[in-house]
Design an enzyme around this catalytic site. Structure first.
Site, short mmCIF file in Angstrom:
data_model
loop_
_atom_site.label_atom_id
_atom_site.label_comp_id
_atom_site.label_asym_id
_atom_site.label_seq_id
_atom_site.Cartn_x
_atom_site.Cartn_y
_atom_site.Cartn_z
N HIS A 1 7.37 4.56 12.14
CA HIS A 1 7.31 4.65 10.87
C HIS A 1 8.07 5.57 10.26
O HIS A 1 7.72 6.78 10.33
CB HIS A 1 5.68 5.05 10.24
N ASN B 1 9.89 4.48 2.18
CA ASN B 1 9.98 3.95 3.65
C ASN B 1 11.48 3.12 3.74
O ASN B 1 12.14 2.64 2.87
CB ASN B 1 8.82 2.85 3.90
N ARG C 1 0.91 -1.17 0.06
CA ARG C 1 -0.02 -0.02 0.02
C ARG C 1 0.86 1.17 0.14
O ARG C 1 1.03 1.95 -1.15
CB ARG C 1 -0.96 -0.11 1.13
N ASP C 2 1.49 1.48 1.11
CA ASP C 2 2.14 2.77 1.14
C ASP C 2 3.55 2.72 0.21
O ASP C 2 3.80 3.68 -0.17
CB ASP C 2 2.68 3.01 2.69
N CYS D 1 5.82 9.81 -0.59
CA CYS D 1 4.56 10.41 -0.49
C CYS D 1 4.36 11.57 -1.30
O CYS D 1 4.90 12.37 -1.66
CB CYS D 1 4.83 11.13 1.23
N HIS E 1 10.93 6.86 7.14
CA HIS E 1 11.27 7.24 5.73
C HIS E 1 12.74 7.14 5.77
O HIS E 1 13.50 7.67 6.96
CB HIS E 1 10.51 8.16 5.09
#
Length: 358
Positions: free
Chosen positions: A255, A297, A55-56, A288, A257
């Protein structure tokens, strides 16, 4: 709405706008056994990985990715030992085209019994679409939980969802309540916990208060996102100190990056502070779309390697994950961002070379 209003709102366990308020009732929480509310480790030396690649990781790719490829990625990750996988998002394809086809993906993927599958649900419309899918497939449990997201700054929230933080919390409270009433647990995300691309450095108190609002509305865990990837051990520690002053560490996740190459060390900093759940993405996929210049990420392979031979236990077959990371990177025609994966591939190639005779 000013930050103090969010702080008072969190302290009362309510989400508030100028015209109305919403209160999460204890009865809602009691519908799901408390043991199902956490990805937190069963013992203090276990680190959980939430694999966000499907997803991300994929949402910021420019090329169209067929649902069949996403299904295969999810299946490969599950077979490689990933235990929590973010499988997709019920966001409008108009705004995030790469998330089109999530319903098809959920129906076609292999739902392994020892894997938890999560989908992002940004608003009530997305939740309605998820519920409709579940109603159409009553005999097949397609998801285990949903995730909702907000930000630590109004500027980022407005760029992302066209709402202030307080307005987004009000909307998410309704999504969370409906999901819990359906028996589906909810995980929360807070974006830009270190730096906002639109307003600069973020006050840790804002992260603290937004996190508390999400927990008070019923999220079992809140993931703290360094969306721009500017964090360092110093700034991450400062942020965590503030957040943990009012929020239980067992309900927090990290989370990170890797824009400035600090993803792994920031993850280690979070674990040293007591956090036991980390988000990461296979091959470092991601970015993003609302954060100009932000890279992907932190790579799952790099996180797993970082905790090898330590006192911590972490799930995942590193060699199989390296294979999966190169497979999806080759399909996307992009560089594999995992330093560990590149090193392992180089070792494999060296080992295949004929040995020189002495």
């Amino acid at each position: 709405m000013a930050l103090p209003s969010i702080s008072r709102l969190a302290a009362r366990g309510r989400c508030l706008t100028s015209s109305k308020q919403f209160t999460v009732t204890r009865a809602v929480h009691n519908r799901i056994p408390s043991s199902s509310y956490s990805t937190a480790a069963s013992s203090d030396n276990v680190i959980n990985i939430v694999e966000v690649g499907p997803r991300d990781g994929l949402q910021n790719e420019s090329a169209v990715i067929p649902p069949a490829t996403k299904v295969e990625l999810i299946n490969k990750l599950g077979r490689a030992g990933s235990r929590i996988i973010e499988a997709g998002s019920f966001v409008s394809p108009k705004w995030v085209p790469q998330m089109a086809g999530t319903a098809e993906i959920l129906k076609k993927m292999d739902k392994l019994p020892d894997v938890k599958y999560q989908v992002l649900v940004p608003n009530e419309k997305g939740l309605e679409n998820l519920f409709a899918l579940l109603d159409e497939n009553p005999d097949k449990p397609l998801v285990d939980e949903i995730a909702v997201f907000t930000a630590a700054t109004d500027e980022f929230s407005k760029a992302n969802t066209n709402t202030t933080v307080a307005e987004s919390l009000e909307k998410l409270s309704r999504v969370t309540r409906a999901s819990l009433e359906r028996g589906i647990q909810v995980r929360g995300y807070v974006s830009v916990v270190i730096t906002c691309p639109y307003s600069g450095k973020v006050d840790p108190a804002r992260v603290r208060d937004v996190t508390k609002a999400l927990l008070d509305m019923g999220c079992y865990e809140v993931s703290l996102g360094d969306t721009v990837g500017t964090g360092s051990p110093t700034t991450v520690s400062r942020m965590l100190d503030s957040v943990m002053s009012v929020n239980p560490v067992r309900k927090l996740a990290g989370h990170f990056h890797d824009t400035f190459g600090m993803g792994v060390v920031n993850a280690v900093t979070a674990v040293d502070a007591g956090i036991r759940t980390l988000d990461s993405s296979i091959a470092g996929l991601g970015g993003c779309p609302f954060s100009p210049g932000a890279t992907g990420n932190v790579a799952t392979e790099d996180i797993i390697y970082a905790f090898r031979d330590s006192k911590y236990r972490i799930a995942g077959d590193l060699e199989a994950l390296v294979d999966t990371g190169f497979w999806i990177s080759d399909l996307l025609k992009r560089d594999n961002s995992s330093r560990v994966a590149k090193a392992i591939r180089a070792r494999r190639e060296r080992d295949r070379q004929p040995k020189a005779k002495l």
